[in-house]
Enzyme design. Structure first.
Site, mmCIF file in Angstrom:
data_model
loop_
_atom_site.group_PDB
_atom_site.id
_atom_site.type_symbol
_atom_site.label_atom_id
_atom_site.label_comp_id
_atom_site.label_asym_id
_atom_site.label_seq_id
_atom_site.Cartn_x
_atom_site.Cartn_y
_atom_site.Cartn_z
ATOM 1 N N LYS A 177 0.817 -1.169 0.092
ATOM 2 C CA LYS A 177 -0.095 0.165 0.052
ATOM 3 C C LYS A 177 0.912 1.266 -0.126
ATOM 4 O O LYS A 177 1.470 1.440 1.111
ATOM 5 C CB LYS A 177 -0.929 -0.078 1.393
ATOM 6 N N GLU A 252 10.028 2.226 10.748
ATOM 7 C CA GLU A 252 11.054 3.062 10.422
ATOM 8 C C GLU A 252 10.322 4.392 10.300
ATOM 9 O O GLU A 252 9.800 4.483 9.408
ATOM 10 C CB GLU A 252 11.715 2.525 9.025
ATOM 11 N N GLU A 384 10.767 17.264 14.389
ATOM 12 C CA GLU A 384 11.201 16.933 13.172
ATOM 13 C C GLU A 384 10.665 17.854 12.246
ATOM 14 O O GLU A 384 9.423 17.997 11.920
ATOM 15 C CB GLU A 384 10.850 15.457 12.680
HETATM 16 P P1 NAD Z 1 1.292 11.825 7.189
HETATM 17 O O1 NAD Z 1 1.456 11.192 8.580
HETATM 18 O O2 NAD Z 1 0.212 12.380 6.953
HETATM 19 O O3 NAD Z 1 1.667 10.553 6.025
HETATM 20 C C1 NAD Z 1 2.896 9.863 5.959
HETATM 21 C C2 NAD Z 1 2.813 8.587 5.540
HETATM 22 O O4 NAD Z 1 2.156 7.872 6.406
HETATM 23 C C3 NAD Z 1 1.983 8.511 4.100
HETATM 24 O O5 NAD Z 1 2.796 7.749 3.326
HETATM 25 C C4 NAD Z 1 0.558 8.006 4.383
HETATM 26 O O6 NAD Z 1 0.148 7.232 3.818
HETATM 27 C C5 NAD Z 1 1.224 7.284 5.671
HETATM 28 N N1 NAD Z 1 -0.005 6.958 6.558
HETATM 29 C C6 NAD Z 1 -0.806 8.290 7.350
HETATM 30 N N2 NAD Z 1 -1.639 7.720 8.008
HETATM 31 C C7 NAD Z 1 -1.778 6.653 8.292
HETATM 32 C C8 NAD Z 1 -2.385 5.408 8.784
HETATM 33 N N3 NAD Z 1 -3.149 5.993 9.685
HETATM 34 N N4 NAD Z 1 -2.022 4.069 8.689
HETATM 35 C C9 NAD Z 1 -1.025 3.781 7.812
HETATM 36 N N5 NAD Z 1 -0.151 4.955 6.991
HETATM 37 C C10 NAD Z 1 -0.641 5.963 7.298
HETATM 38 O O7 NAD Z 1 2.433 12.803 7.071
HETATM 39 P P2 NAD Z 1 3.198 13.737 5.838
HETATM 40 O O8 NAD Z 1 2.814 15.334 5.994
HETATM 41 O O9 NAD Z 1 2.658 13.172 4.553
HETATM 42 O O10 NAD Z 1 4.516 13.525 5.869
HETATM 43 C C11 NAD Z 1 5.284 14.063 6.927
HETATM 44 C C12 NAD Z 1 5.424 13.113 8.229
HETATM 45 O O11 NAD Z 1 5.836 12.076 7.713
HETATM 46 C C13 NAD Z 1 6.866 13.754 8.914
HETATM 47 O O12 NAD Z 1 6.631 13.805 10.186
HETATM 48 C C14 NAD Z 1 7.768 12.508 8.838
HETATM 49 O O13 NAD Z 1 8.151 11.948 9.836
HETATM 50 C C15 NAD Z 1 6.914 11.144 8.173
HETATM 51 N N6 NAD Z 1 7.605 10.626 7.289
HETATM 52 C C16 NAD Z 1 8.443 9.961 7.407
HETATM 53 C C17 NAD Z 1 9.090 9.310 6.388
HETATM 54 C C18 NAD Z 1 10.347 8.360 6.749
HETATM 55 O O14 NAD Z 1 11.301 7.908 5.929
HETATM 56 N N7 NAD Z 1 10.645 7.811 7.942
HETATM 57 C C19 NAD Z 1 8.703 9.353 5.279
HETATM 58 C C20 NAD Z 1 7.427 10.018 4.859
HETATM 59 C C21 NAD Z 1 7.005 10.858 5.870
#
Ligand code: NAD
Length: 483
Positions: A177, A252, A384
C-alpha cells in the site's frame, strides 16, 4: 514528460482500474494540477488481495531460493532499463529533481540485487549438541508469511523496492500500500516484478485511504508481518494495532539528525557537504542532517558559508527545468509545517539567516531556510521539520554537543565531522542513533542495515537484516531414533 500512467491496483495477478471505495485525485506538487485519478480499495478489494497473498504463499515459500533470486534479479534489471521513464513519474508525483530520481531508481535496483542474492546464499546454522543422544541442532530462517508493506512518498521507489525485495527474497508474499500521492511510481515498480515473472498473487498492490486500509490488512489473520515507514505518530498507532493481533512489526519512523562539527573538522568540506545534503529532496528525508551543532571557534564562518550556499540553490519545477537543485514540498501540509517552525523564531528563539518564506506559486515551494541559534525548546529543536530547514547551534565543548545531539527521543541517524582520530572514534561511540556517519553524510547502502532506535522505530531493513526481517527463526533438534 512520459505520459502519466492510468492508475491501477494489482490483485491476484490482475490489474484493475476500479476500487470499491471510489477514486482519489493525484496532484503534481510543483504545479498544483491534477495529473491522474487513482482507484481506492474497499474491503472487498482488500479481502481479495489477502486471499491472493495467502493462496500464493505455499508455492512461493517452497520455490527454491535460487529461482526467487533469478526472478528478483530480472526485476532489478527491468527497473534499471526503465529508470528514465519512471524518474519522470517520480518527479511529477512528488517533486524530486530528475537526477535525484534517477539515482534513487538505480540505487533501488542495487538493493533488489543484494536481497535477491540473500535468497540464494542465506542458510541457517548448526549448533554443537550437548550429550551423545542428539545428532543436530539446526537453526533455519523460515518465511514469516504474507506481509503488509506500507510506504511513504519521499522515496517512492526505494522504500517499496526494499520492502518488496526483502519479503519476496525471504519467500513471503506481499500486499503493498504505497503513499496516496505516489501511486504511479509504485505501480511502475510493481510492473517490473510482474514482468520479471513473479507468480500471480505473490505481489499485490492496493491504493487508497491509509488508515482504513492499514487497519483492515493488519487485523486480518492472513497477515503475519507489517512493515511501515512514515511518521512516529502513525508508527505508534500501527504498532499498537499490530501488537493487539500479535503480528511482527518493523517501524522505520521519523528522525531529527544532529550533525556535530568539531573545531578539528575540515570546515570548507563540512559546509559544502552539509549544505548540499540538507536540501536534497527538499529536506524530506528521514536521515536528513538537520540540527547542526558547531564549535564556537568556527560557528560564525559555518553559519555564513552555509547560509550563502543555501541561498544560491536553484528552486523550481523539476518537471520543467532539469537543472533545479530543489523542487517543491510534497503537499500543502508540509508548507504549513514549515511555517509553524519559522513562526517560532525571533527574539531569543532563533534568527532566520536566509529563507523562511513560502515561494508564491501554484505549487508547494518553500525557500531553503537557515535558522541561527534556535532556542533549545523551540519548535525547530524539538520537532522533526521534515523539510528544507536547517538550524545551527554553537557549542563550547564537544561533550555538550553530544548531550544536545542525544537529547531528543528520536535516534535514526547522527553525524559528526572531526579530523582528530580519537575524537572521531569517541563521537561514533557516543552518538545515540541507529546509524552514525563520521566525516560523511551517507548512512545507507544496499549491503548495510537501515533502522533507528527510540521514537525512530526498531528493527532494520536493508542489508542482510532486510531479508531476516521477513523470516521466523526456527530450531530443529534431531535425536537418534533409538538405541
Ligand atoms: P502523514 O503522517 O500524513 O503521512 C506520511 C505517510 O504515512 C503517508 O505515506 C501515509 O500514507 C501514511 N499514513 C498516514 N496515516 C496512516 C495510517 N493511519 N495508517 C497507515 N499509514 C498512514 O505525514 P506527511 O505530512 O505526509 O509526512 C510528514 C511526516 O511523515 C513527517 O513527520 C515524517 O516524519 C513522516 N515521514 C517519514 C518518512 C520516513 O522516511 N521515515 C517518510 C515520509 C514521511
Amino acid at each position: 514528460m512520459t505520459a502519466y500512467p492510468t492508475l491501477q491496483m494489482l490483485i491476484n495477478g490482475e490489474w484493475t482500474g476500479t476500487g470499491g471505495a471510489g477514486t482519489m485525485a493525484v496532484v503534481n506538487p510543483a504545479t498544483g494540477g491534477v495529473i491522474g485519478h487513482c482507484p481506492k480499495a474497499g474491503p472487498a478489494d482488500l479481502d481479495a488481495a489477502l486471499k491472493a497473498a495467502d493462496d500464493a504463499f505455499p508455492g512461493w515459500s517452497r520455490t527454491a531460493g535460487a529461482d526467487r533470486h533469478t526472478i528478483l534479479r530480472r526485476a532489478a534489471d527491468l527497473l534499471r532499463e526503465r529508470a528514465l521513464e519512471i524518474a519522470a513519474v517520480v518527479t511529477a508525483e512528488m517533486g524530486k529533481p530528475r537526477a535525484q530520481a534517477i539515482g534513487e531508481i538505480t540505487g533501488s535496483a542495487d538493493v533488489i540485487d543484494f536481497l535477491a542474492e540473500e535468497a540464494k546464499r542465506r542458510g541457517g546454522r548448526l549448533i554443537p549438541t550437548r550429550g551423545t543422544g542428539l545428532i543436530a541442532q539446526m537453526v533455519t530462517h523460515e518465511p514469516i508469511g504474507p506481509a503488509v508493506l506500507l510506504t511513504p512518498w519521499n522515496f517512492p521507489i526505494n522504500l517499496p523496492a526494499k520492502k518488496i525485495a526483502g519479503a519476496l527474497a525471504a519467500g513471503c508474499t506481499a500486499i503493498l500500500k504505497p503513499a496516496e500521492n505516489t501511486p504511479a511510481s509504485a505501480q511502475l515498480l510493481v510492473q517490473c516484478f510482474v514482468d520479471a515473472g513473479v507468480p500471480r498473487g505473490v505481489l499485490n498492490l492496493v491504493h487508497g485511504d491509509p488508515g482504513p486500509i492499514a487497519e483492515h490488512l493488519i487485523a486480518s489473520p492472513v497477515t503475519r508481518k507489517v512493515s511501515f515507514t512514515g511518521s512516529t505518530a502513525v508508527g505508534k498507532h500501527l504498532g499498537a494495532l499490530a501488537a493487539s493481533h500479535m503480528k511482527r512489526f518493523t517501524p522505520e519512523l521519523g528522525g531529527h539528525a544532529p550533525v556535530i562539527v568539531s573545531k578539528h573538522a575540515d570546515l570548507a568540506r563540512a559546509v559544502a557537504m552539509c549544505a548540499a545534503t540538507k536540501f536534497r529532496n527538499a529536506g524530506q528525508v528521514c536521515v536528513s542532517p538537520t540540527r547542526f551543532l558547531v564549535a564556537r571557534e568556527i560557528y560564525d564562518s559555518f553559519v555564513a558559508d552555509f547560509a550563502a550556499a543555501a541561498s544560491k540553490l536553484k528552486v523550481g519545477d523539476p518537471g520543467a527545468d532539469e537543472a533545479v537543485d530543489m523542487g517543491p514540498l510534497a503537499h500543502a501540509r508540509r508548507i504549513s509545517a514549515m511555517e509553524q517552525v519559522v513562526a517560532d523564531t525571533g527574539g531569543n528563539r532563533g534568527e532566520v539567516v536566509t529563507g523562511g518564506s513560502v515561494i508564491a506559486s501554484s505549487g508547494f515551494f518553500f525557500q531553503p531556510t537557515v535558522i541561527a541559534n534556535p532556542a533549545p525548546d523551540s519548535r525547530f529543536m524539538t520537532e522533526e521539520p521534515f523539510g528544507p530547514i536547517a538550524g545551527i547551534v554553537p557549542f563550547e565543548n564537544i561533550e555538550d554537543a553530544v548531550g544536545i545531539a542525544n537529547s531528543l527521543r528520536y535516534g535514526l541517524a547522527a553525524y559528526a565531522f572531526s579530523g582528530d582520530l580519537d575524537e572521531a572514534h569517541w563521537l561514533g561511540r557516543s552518538l545515540r542513533a541507529g546509524m552514525v556517519g563520521i566525516n560523511q553524510l551517507i548512512v545507507s547502502s544496499p549491503e548495510t542495515p537501515f533502522g533507528g532506535i527510540g521514537d525512530s522505530g526498531f528493527g532494520s531493513e536493508g542489508g542482510e537484516e532486510g531479508y531476516l526481517a521477513f523470516t521466523d527463526t526456527k530450531l530443529v533438534m534431531l535425536a537418534k531414533a533409538g538405541g
